[in-house]
Design a protein around this motif. Sequence first.
Motif, mmCIF file in Angstrom:
data_model
loop_
_atom_site.group_PDB
_atom_site.id
_atom_site.type_symbol
_atom_site.label_atom_id
_atom_site.label_comp_id
_atom_site.label_asym_id
_atom_site.label_seq_id
_atom_site.Cartn_x
_atom_site.Cartn_y
_atom_site.Cartn_z
ATOM 1 N N ILE A 106 -6.958 -5.355 -1.951
ATOM 2 C CA ILE A 106 -6.987 -5.709 -0.532
ATOM 3 C C ILE A 106 -5.605 -6.196 -0.095
ATOM 4 O O ILE A 106 -4.973 -7.018 -0.772
ATOM 5 C CB ILE A 106 -8.077 -6.766 -0.262
ATOM 6 C CG1 ILE A 106 -8.352 -6.892 1.220
ATOM 7 C CG2 ILE A 106 -7.775 -8.107 -0.908
ATOM 8 C CD1 ILE A 106 -9.749 -7.362 1.524
ATOM 9 N N LEU A 107 -5.124 -5.649 1.021
ATOM 10 C CA LEU A 107 -3.776 -5.943 1.509
ATOM 11 C C LEU A 107 -3.827 -7.130 2.467
ATOM 12 O O LEU A 107 -4.495 -7.068 3.504
ATOM 13 C CB LEU A 107 -3.211 -4.708 2.217
ATOM 14 C CG LEU A 107 -1.739 -4.759 2.635
ATOM 15 C CD1 LEU A 107 -0.820 -4.821 1.421
ATOM 16 C CD2 LEU A 107 -1.397 -3.539 3.501
ATOM 17 N N PRO A 133 -5.931 -9.074 -4.801
ATOM 18 C CA PRO A 133 -5.041 -9.293 -3.659
ATOM 19 C C PRO A 133 -3.681 -8.624 -3.814
ATOM 20 O O PRO A 133 -3.074 -8.646 -4.888
ATOM 21 C CB PRO A 133 -4.894 -10.816 -3.607
ATOM 22 C CG PRO A 133 -5.110 -11.248 -5.028
ATOM 23 C CD PRO A 133 -6.110 -10.290 -5.617
ATOM 24 N N VAL A 134 -3.215 -8.029 -2.727
ATOM 25 C CA VAL A 134 -1.869 -7.473 -2.631
ATOM 26 C C VAL A 134 -1.218 -8.096 -1.406
ATOM 27 O O VAL A 134 -1.749 -7.983 -0.296
ATOM 28 C CB VAL A 134 -1.887 -5.937 -2.473
ATOM 29 C CG1 VAL A 134 -0.465 -5.401 -2.351
ATOM 30 C CG2 VAL A 134 -2.620 -5.278 -3.634
ATOM 31 N N LEU A 135 -0.076 -8.762 -1.590
ATOM 32 C CA LEU A 135 0.626 -9.381 -0.464
ATOM 33 C C LEU A 135 1.490 -8.345 0.232
ATOM 34 O O LEU A 135 2.372 -7.742 -0.389
ATOM 35 C CB LEU A 135 1.508 -10.527 -0.944
ATOM 36 C CG LEU A 135 0.904 -11.927 -1.023
ATOM 37 C CD1 LEU A 135 2.006 -12.939 -1.316
ATOM 38 C CD2 LEU A 135 0.172 -12.305 0.245
ATOM 39 N N ALA A 136 1.265 -8.138 1.522
ATOM 40 C CA ALA A 136 2.050 -7.184 2.299
ATOM 41 C C ALA A 136 3.449 -7.733 2.550
ATOM 42 O O ALA A 136 3.631 -8.936 2.762
ATOM 43 C CB ALA A 136 1.359 -6.889 3.627
ATOM 44 N N HIS A 137 4.440 -6.822 2.541
ATOM 45 C CA HIS A 137 5.854 -7.135 2.823
ATOM 46 C C HIS A 137 6.236 -8.567 2.453
ATOM 47 O O HIS A 137 6.606 -9.395 3.295
ATOM 48 C CB HIS A 137 6.213 -6.834 4.276
ATOM 49 C CG HIS A 137 5.194 -7.226 5.307
ATOM 50 N ND1 HIS A 137 4.777 -8.518 5.512
ATOM 51 C CD2 HIS A 137 4.519 -6.468 6.200
ATOM 52 C CE1 HIS A 137 3.892 -8.545 6.489
ATOM 53 N NE2 HIS A 137 3.718 -7.315 6.923
ATOM 54 N N VAL A 138 6.163 -8.859 1.151
ATOM 55 C CA VAL A 138 6.380 -10.219 0.658
ATOM 56 C C VAL A 138 7.782 -10.721 0.985
ATOM 57 O O VAL A 138 8.007 -11.943 1.100
ATOM 58 C CB VAL A 138 6.108 -10.273 -0.863
ATOM 59 C CG1 VAL A 138 7.114 -9.436 -1.623
ATOM 60 C CG2 VAL A 138 6.106 -11.700 -1.372
ATOM 61 N N GLN A 162 3.789 -6.205 -2.419
ATOM 62 C CA GLN A 162 4.231 -4.966 -1.773
ATOM 63 C C GLN A 162 5.460 -5.253 -0.916
ATOM 64 O O GLN A 162 5.534 -6.286 -0.253
ATOM 65 C CB GLN A 162 3.117 -4.387 -0.892
ATOM 66 C CG GLN A 162 3.505 -3.138 -0.116
ATOM 67 C CD GLN A 162 3.827 -3.414 1.350
ATOM 68 O OE1 GLN A 162 3.102 -4.152 2.014
ATOM 69 N NE2 GLN A 162 4.898 -2.824 1.867
ATOM 70 N N CYS A 163 6.427 -4.358 -0.940
ATOM 71 C CA CYS A 163 7.610 -4.470 -0.086
ATOM 72 C C CYS A 163 7.695 -3.253 0.830
ATOM 73 O O CYS A 163 7.239 -2.162 0.479
ATOM 74 C CB CYS A 163 8.882 -4.558 -0.923
ATOM 75 S SG CYS A 163 9.087 -6.124 -1.810
ATOM 76 N N ASN A 164 8.292 -3.454 1.995
ATOM 77 C CA ASN A 164 8.546 -2.350 2.914
ATOM 78 C C ASN A 164 9.819 -1.635 2.490
ATOM 79 O O ASN A 164 10.856 -2.268 2.275
ATOM 80 C CB ASN A 164 8.697 -2.857 4.340
ATOM 81 C CG ASN A 164 7.375 -3.275 4.949
ATOM 82 O OD1 ASN A 164 6.314 -3.072 4.358
ATOM 83 N ND2 ASN A 164 7.426 -3.864 6.133
ATOM 84 N N ILE A 165 9.753 -0.314 2.411
ATOM 85 C CA ILE A 165 10.910 0.424 1.946
ATOM 86 C C ILE A 165 12.075 0.309 2.914
ATOM 87 O O ILE A 165 13.243 0.379 2.523
ATOM 88 C CB ILE A 165 10.547 1.893 1.657
ATOM 89 C CG1 ILE A 165 11.601 2.523 0.750
ATOM 90 C CG2 ILE A 165 10.313 2.669 2.953
ATOM 91 C CD1 ILE A 165 11.166 3.801 0.089
ATOM 92 N N SER A 194 5.634 2.184 3.812
ATOM 93 C CA SER A 194 6.511 2.412 4.961
ATOM 94 C C SER A 194 6.294 1.358 6.033
ATOM 95 O O SER A 194 7.207 1.021 6.779
ATOM 96 C CB SER A 194 6.260 3.799 5.560
ATOM 97 O OG SER A 194 4.948 3.879 6.113
ATOM 98 N N ASP A 195 5.058 0.823 6.107
ATOM 99 C CA ASP A 195 4.670 -0.035 7.233
ATOM 100 C C ASP A 195 4.977 0.694 8.532
ATOM 101 O O ASP A 195 5.346 0.083 9.534
ATOM 102 C CB ASP A 195 5.386 -1.380 7.168
ATOM 103 C CG ASP A 195 4.736 -2.444 8.058
ATOM 104 O OD1 ASP A 195 3.672 -2.157 8.636
ATOM 105 O OD2 ASP A 195 5.314 -3.538 8.191
ATOM 106 N N GLY A 196 4.835 2.037 8.496
ATOM 107 C CA GLY A 196 5.167 2.847 9.667
ATOM 108 C C GLY A 196 4.260 2.567 10.846
ATOM 109 O O GLY A 196 3.033 2.489 10.693
ATOM 110 N N HIS A 197 4.866 2.434 12.025
ATOM 111 C CA HIS A 197 4.135 2.142 13.246
ATOM 112 C C HIS A 197 4.241 3.257 14.296
ATOM 113 O O HIS A 197 3.295 3.491 15.038
ATOM 114 C CB HIS A 197 4.640 0.839 13.875
ATOM 115 C CG HIS A 197 4.043 -0.406 13.281
ATOM 116 N ND1 HIS A 197 4.291 -0.800 11.986
ATOM 117 C CD2 HIS A 197 3.220 -1.342 13.812
ATOM 118 C CE1 HIS A 197 3.639 -1.937 11.746
ATOM 119 N NE2 HIS A 197 2.984 -2.284 12.835
#
Length: 265
Positions: A106-107, A133-138, A162-165, A194-197
């Motif tokens: 879970i993000l 648990p997965v931490l988004a864009h830590v 998790q990191c944003n590329i 990507s955290d693409g929007h």
Amino acid sequence: MIDIHSHILPAIDDGSRNLDMTLSMLHMSAVSGVTDIIATPHVNRGGHVPSWQEIEEKTAQVAEAAKRAHLPIHIYSGAEIELNGDVLRFLKEGSWDYCLAGSPYILLELTDQSQSDMAERLIYELQLRGFQPVLAHVERYEQLMNHPDVLISWAKKGILLQCNIGSFTGYFGHHLQQHVEDLYRNHMVHFLGSDGHRTEFRTTDMREGHDALRNLQQKQHNQQDLWLETTQNASRILNHRVLYPDVPDYWQVKKKGLWQRLFGS
């Protein structure tokens, strides 16, 4: 590459505006080497919790549209969940609603106001309920990046990162770029996204990020192929397998250059 963090579902959050934009985002993903992508719309941001049924229905619609457009990419449902006390209300033990690709992963997203001790207690409760648990864009969380001992402690307790590329390219500023480079040096990047929007900014195109990772590997004389390693890690999400990454015992700081050693700046 498996992109575990994206906002490709149309008209559900601050991501894609419509299906046409979604298809363009998926095309960007495919040409940058992404074979699988997880749709992770915002959940619990500002108290808004879209139903899991809506997320699954939109994901199915996008997958069908991508198939008709002959886009070579697999699409899965998920969510990016703001972590506060409300998550204990709608994340139920034994149910993988809002999880990544039907798995227990879970993000989770912290906020600037999140206190580390309170966040840790909430995450522990989710772990007791069976969630991974997965931490988004830590790299965004100063309350953790300023205390790497806490971050290491969390990772040793099974919290994945998790990191944003885009942070590796400097898209989000030099400060966050330094953070992800520190995380990379310490082998503390478990997943990439990507955290693409949109198609105009914060896109799903990961090619520049892939180049930045290769350059960073050469710069740090590091043998870790992060693109490959995080793809292998993400395949465990899709296959519902547990990930047990190695966690360092201490935080390795960046070595100072000759000028810094001589003049202390």
